[in-house]
Design a protein around this motif. Structure first.
Motif, PDB file in Angstrom:
ATOM      1  N   GLY A 124       0.808  -1.210   0.000  1.00 10.51           N
ATOM      2  CA  GLY A 124       0.000   0.000   0.000  1.00 10.51           C
ATOM      3  C   GLY A 124       0.837   1.254   0.000  1.00 10.51           C
ATOM      4  O   GLY A 124       1.674   1.445  -0.882  1.00 10.51           O
ATOM      5  N   PHE A 125       0.655   2.086   1.032  1.00 15.64           N
ATOM      6  CA  PHE A 125       1.252   3.410   1.014  1.00 15.64           C
ATOM      7  C   PHE A 125       1.688   3.819   2.427  1.00 15.64           C
ATOM      8  O   PHE A 125       1.268   3.233   3.421  1.00 15.64           O
ATOM      9  CB  PHE A 125       0.244   4.422   0.456  1.00 15.64           C
ATOM     10  N   LYS A 126       2.535   4.839   2.476  1.00 14.28           N
ATOM     11  CA  LYS A 126       3.003   5.356   3.757  1.00 14.28           C
ATOM     12  C   LYS A 126       3.116   6.870   3.670  1.00 14.28           C
ATOM     13  O   LYS A 126       3.093   7.461   2.586  1.00 14.28           O
ATOM     14  CB  LYS A 126       4.341   4.742   4.140  1.00 14.28           C
ATOM     15  N   ASN A 127       3.265   7.506   4.819  1.00 18.79           N
ATOM     16  CA  ASN A 127       3.341   8.952   4.885  1.00 18.79           C
ATOM     17  C   ASN A 127       4.727   9.463   4.516  1.00 18.79           C
ATOM     18  O   ASN A 127       5.723   8.730   4.636  1.00 18.79           O
ATOM     19  CB  ASN A 127       2.960   9.421   6.295  1.00 18.79           C
ATOM     20  N   PRO A 128       4.815  10.728   4.102  1.00 21.54           N
ATOM     21  CA  PRO A 128       6.121  11.292   3.779  1.00 21.54           C
ATOM     22  C   PRO A 128       7.020  11.471   4.993  1.00 21.54           C
ATOM     23  O   PRO A 128       8.238  11.486   4.864  1.00 21.54           O
ATOM     24  CB  PRO A 128       5.772  12.646   3.138  1.00 21.54           C
ATOM     25  N   ASN A 129       6.420  11.623   6.166  1.00 14.13           N
ATOM     26  CA  ASN A 129       7.173  11.822   7.403  1.00 14.13           C
ATOM     27  C   ASN A 129       7.775  10.494   7.862  1.00 14.13           C
ATOM     28  O   ASN A 129       7.051   9.585   8.251  1.00 14.13           O
ATOM     29  CB  ASN A 129       6.242  12.371   8.486  1.00 14.13           C
ATOM     30  N   PRO A 130       9.106  10.345   7.860  1.00 13.91           N
ATOM     31  CA  PRO A 130       9.710   9.069   8.269  1.00 13.91           C
ATOM     32  C   PRO A 130       9.518   8.762   9.744  1.00 13.91           C
ATOM     33  O   PRO A 130       9.659   7.615  10.161  1.00 13.91           O
ATOM     34  CB  PRO A 130      11.193   9.259   7.927  1.00 13.91           C
ATOM     35  N   ASN A 131       9.169   9.772  10.550  1.00 15.12           N
ATOM     36  CA  ASN A 131       8.957   9.575  11.984  1.00 15.12           C
ATOM     37  C   ASN A 131       7.489   9.399  12.346  1.00 15.12           C
ATOM     38  O   ASN A 131       7.144   9.376  13.530  1.00 15.12           O
ATOM     39  CB  ASN A 131       9.536  10.767  12.759  1.00 15.12           C
ATOM     40  N   PHE A 132       6.639   9.288  11.335  1.00 12.02           N
ATOM     41  CA  PHE A 132       5.212   9.107  11.594  1.00 12.02           C
ATOM     42  C   PHE A 132       4.967   7.805  12.342  1.00 12.02           C
ATOM     43  O   PHE A 132       5.478   6.747  11.959  1.00 12.02           O
ATOM     44  CB  PHE A 132       4.435   9.087  10.275  1.00 12.02           C
ATOM     45  N   GLU A 133       4.203   7.885  13.415  1.00 13.55           N
ATOM     46  CA  GLU A 133       3.860   6.705  14.199  1.00 13.55           C
ATOM     47  C   GLU A 133       2.356   6.519  14.184  1.00 13.55           C
ATOM     48  O   GLU A 133       1.607   7.411  14.583  1.00 13.55           O
ATOM     49  CB  GLU A 133       4.355   6.848  15.645  1.00 13.55           C
ATOM     50  N   THR A 134       1.927   5.373  13.717  1.00  6.27           N
ATOM     51  CA  THR A 134       0.502   5.100  13.651  1.00  6.27           C
ATOM     52  C   THR A 134      -0.043   4.739  15.024  1.00  6.27           C
ATOM     53  O   THR A 134       0.671   4.222  15.881  1.00  6.27           O
ATOM     54  CB  THR A 134       0.215   3.939  12.686  1.00  6.27           C
ATOM     55  N   HIS A 141      -1.726  11.225   6.882  1.00  6.21           N
ATOM     56  CA  HIS A 141      -2.941  10.602   7.411  1.00  6.21           C
ATOM     57  C   HIS A 141      -2.824   9.093   7.237  1.00  6.21           C
ATOM     58  O   HIS A 141      -1.712   8.530   7.257  1.00  6.21           O
ATOM     59  CB  HIS A 141      -4.166  11.184   6.714  1.00  6.21           C
ATOM     60  N   PHE A 142      -3.940   8.418   7.019  1.00  2.55           N
ATOM     61  CA  PHE A 142      -3.956   6.975   6.794  1.00  2.55           C
ATOM     62  C   PHE A 142      -5.297   6.620   6.178  1.00  2.55           C
ATOM     63  O   PHE A 142      -6.184   7.466   6.059  1.00  2.55           O
ATOM     64  CB  PHE A 142      -3.722   6.201   8.099  1.00  2.55           C
ATOM     65  N   SER A 143      -5.445   5.377   5.760  1.00  2.00           N
ATOM     66  CA  SER A 143      -6.696   4.949   5.143  1.00  2.00           C
ATOM     67  C   SER A 143      -7.133   3.620   5.728  1.00  2.00           C
ATOM     68  O   SER A 143      -6.380   2.944   6.422  1.00  2.00           O
ATOM     69  CB  SER A 143      -6.530   4.830   3.620  1.00  2.00           C
ATOM     70  N   GLY A 144      -8.367   3.234   5.410  1.00  3.75           N
ATOM     71  CA  GLY A 144      -8.906   1.954   5.863  1.00  3.75           C
ATOM     72  C   GLY A 144     -10.384   2.056   6.162  1.00  3.75           C
ATOM     73  O   GLY A 144     -10.836   3.028   6.774  1.00  3.75           O
ATOM     74  N   ASN A 148      -4.077   1.384   5.178  1.00  3.92           N
ATOM     75  CA  ASN A 148      -3.117   2.002   4.253  1.00  3.92           C
ATOM     76  C   ASN A 148      -3.002   1.280   2.915  1.00  3.92           C
ATOM     77  O   ASN A 148      -2.018   1.464   2.192  1.00  3.92           O
ATOM     78  CB  ASN A 148      -1.735   2.108   4.902  1.00  3.92           C
ATOM     79  N   GLU A 149      -4.006   0.501   2.559  1.00  6.18           N
ATOM     80  CA  GLU A 149      -3.991  -0.154   1.249  1.00  6.18           C
ATOM     81  C   GLU A 149      -4.388   0.800   0.129  1.00  6.18           C
ATOM     82  O   GLU A 149      -4.126   0.527  -1.038  1.00  6.18           O
ATOM     83  CB  GLU A 149      -4.918  -1.370   1.255  1.00  6.18           C
ATOM     84  N   THR A 150      -5.055   1.906   0.471  1.00  3.33           N
ATOM     85  CA  THR A 150      -5.414   2.915  -0.516  1.00  3.33           C
ATOM     86  C   THR A 150      -4.778   4.242  -0.118  1.00  3.33           C
ATOM     87  O   THR A 150      -4.423   4.454   1.037  1.00  3.33           O
ATOM     88  CB  THR A 150      -6.941   3.077  -0.628  1.00  3.33           C
ATOM     89  N   LEU A 151      -4.650   5.140  -1.096  1.00  3.00           N
ATOM     90  CA  LEU A 151      -3.899   6.374  -0.864  1.00  3.00           C
ATOM     91  C   LEU A 151      -4.815   7.512  -0.412  1.00  3.00           C
ATOM     92  O   LEU A 151      -5.924   7.658  -0.893  1.00  3.00           O
ATOM     93  CB  LEU A 151      -3.160   6.771  -2.146  1.00  3.00           C
ATOM     94  N   TRP A 152      -4.305   8.314   0.492  1.00  7.23           N
ATOM     95  CA  TRP A 152      -4.978   9.502   1.024  1.00  7.23           C
ATOM     96  C   TRP A 152      -4.283  10.740   0.469  1.00  7.23           C
ATOM     97  O   TRP A 152      -3.155  10.675  -0.009  1.00  7.23           O
ATOM     98  CB  TRP A 152      -4.915   9.495   2.546  1.00  7.23           C
ATOM     99  N   GLY A 153      -4.946  11.904   0.546  1.00  9.68           N
ATOM    100  CA  GLY A 153      -4.300  13.101   0.039  1.00  9.68           C
ATOM    101  C   GLY A 153      -5.188  14.328   0.115  1.00  9.68           C
ATOM    102  O   GLY A 153      -6.243  14.330   0.757  1.00  9.68           O
ATOM    103  N   SER A 154      -4.744  15.387  -0.537  1.00 14.54           N
ATOM    104  CA  SER A 154      -5.443  16.658  -0.595  1.00 14.54           C
ATOM    105  C   SER A 154      -5.488  17.095  -2.062  1.00 14.54           C
ATOM    106  O   SER A 154      -4.945  16.414  -2.938  1.00 14.54           O
ATOM    107  CB  SER A 154      -4.724  17.697   0.272  1.00 14.54           C
ATOM    108  N   TYR A 155      -6.110  18.241  -2.321  1.00 15.65           N
ATOM    109  CA  TYR A 155      -6.280  18.665  -3.716  1.00 15.65           C
ATOM    110  C   TYR A 155      -5.937  20.143  -3.886  1.00 15.65           C
ATOM    111  O   TYR A 155      -6.363  20.997  -3.095  1.00 15.65           O
ATOM    112  CB  TYR A 155      -7.720  18.432  -4.180  1.00 15.65           C
TER     113      TYR A 155
END
Length: 343
Positions: A32-42, A210-213, A220-227
């Motif tokens: 799936g996908f992950k956040n750009p922040n390498p220190n992101f903790e779910t 963010h995250f998805s599900g 996190n199998e699908t991508l999240w975002g903004s526009y």
């Protein structure tokens, strides 16, 4: 011979970067996908359980009946239907706004349902009605979906919009199958920084934290975002759900300053739980600065009880942060639900 070996190595190396015909991007994973922040903790399932037990100890009720009536403006849609050129934003509730730009009508994360839940009679209940009825909307050309959480991708609402308007639906990677299965006819998946050009607009899918599900096993199998919506002269940013990170600055650096930034200010408490994925008013103001925007339209509050802050607290808290940052209150546009602002 050395030249042949070098050429062969470069060919093999290049091919190894292509898993499905495209270069593996840094936010893509095998599953799936992950956040750009390498220190992101779910925050996982057990964190949610701990939080729910803690909520029983809160001193104040979260029932909106304990607050004064929330401001809701009746909107019959007539002015919106007549508007064919002017930039406007109408807050319908939660993260649902109607953006009119260059004669194109765009709905963000539309939800008209009474609950944001996989079950129609259980789950967070709407405490303020939508600011405009679906039948009173102008023709909807585009629907943009920031991610697949139930309060942002509401399938009953999307089915109604498909039946009435047949809009183009933009969404992150991995969501098309779900939407087509629910009757959407015109769905386009986008990766971060992908562009969709339609009429006189360029719409770019941009990163968020963010995250998805939609269940326990599809995280996190699908991508999240903004526009980022770029018109002939004006630019609008819709932030979706997001924690604070450097992506706001990157968006501005790559795509330019913004006229109207529609940013979340609610679902912020407790911070130990919400901080990674939901900006609080202080972070919203910093994001507004990072984006180099002219106007800030707040959203994602006063509709569903999703967290522990008072439902009527985000706007006063945001005003305090704007004042502390030396930003004119005239740049802050806290719409009433149902209210339209023409820029």
């Amino acid at each position: 011979m050395k030249s042949l070996y070098l050429t062969s190595f470069l060919v093999l190396f290049t091919l190894s970067c292509f898993a499905d015909g495209s270069v593996r991007k840094s936010h893509h994973t095998e599953n799936g996908f992950k956040n750009p922040n390498p220190n992101f903790e779910t925050k996982g399932f057990w964190n949610v359980i701990v939080w729910q037990f803690q909520r029983f100890q809160l001193p104040n009720s979260l029932d909106p009946a304990d607050y004064p009536p929330f401001p809701v403006v009746g909107n019959d849609g007539l002015q919106l239907k007549a508007n064919t050129s002017q930039l406007s934003v109408t807050w319908i509730g939660h993260a649902t706004t109607l953006v009119q730009i260059d004669g194109v009508n765009i709905l963000t994360d539309p939800i008209w349902s009474e609950r944001c839940s996989p079950i129609s009679f259980i789950g967070p209940k709407r405490y303020t009605p939508p600011g405009i009825k679906i039948e009173d909307l102008p023709k909807i050309d585009i629907v943009i979906l920031s991610h697949n959480h139930y309060d942002h991708t509401d399938l009953p609402t999307l089915r109604q919009l498909e039946e009435k308007f047949h809009p183009l639906v933009l969404t992150g990677l991995g969501n098309k199958k779900l939407l087509l299965g629910e009757g959407m006819k015109n769905v386009k998946e986008m990766d971060w920084w992908d562009e969709t050009k339609t009429k006189d607009l360029t719409i770019t899918f941009t990163p968020t934290q963010h995250f998805s599900g939609r269940g326990l096993l599809d995280r996190n199998e699908t991508l999240w975002g903004s526009y980022f919506i770029s018109g002939k002269k004006e630019k609008v940013y819709f932030g979706g759900d997001t924690g604070y990170y450097s992506h706001f600055r990157e968006i501005s650096e790559r795509l330019g300053p913004i006229d109207v930034a529609i940013l979340p200010v609610g679902a912020t408490e407790p911070r130990w739980m919400m901080q990674p994925v939901h900006v609080d008013p202080k972070e919203t103001v910093q994001a507004f600065v990072d984006l180099k925007a002219k106007y800030l339209v707040p959203m994602h509050y006063m509709t569903f009880v999703l967290s522990d802050e008072a439902l009527d607290s985000p706007v006063p808290r945001t005003k305090e942060e704007l004042k502390r940052s030396g930003i004119s209150e005239g740049q802050f546009v806290p719409l009433k639900i149902g209210e339209s602002r023409f820029f």
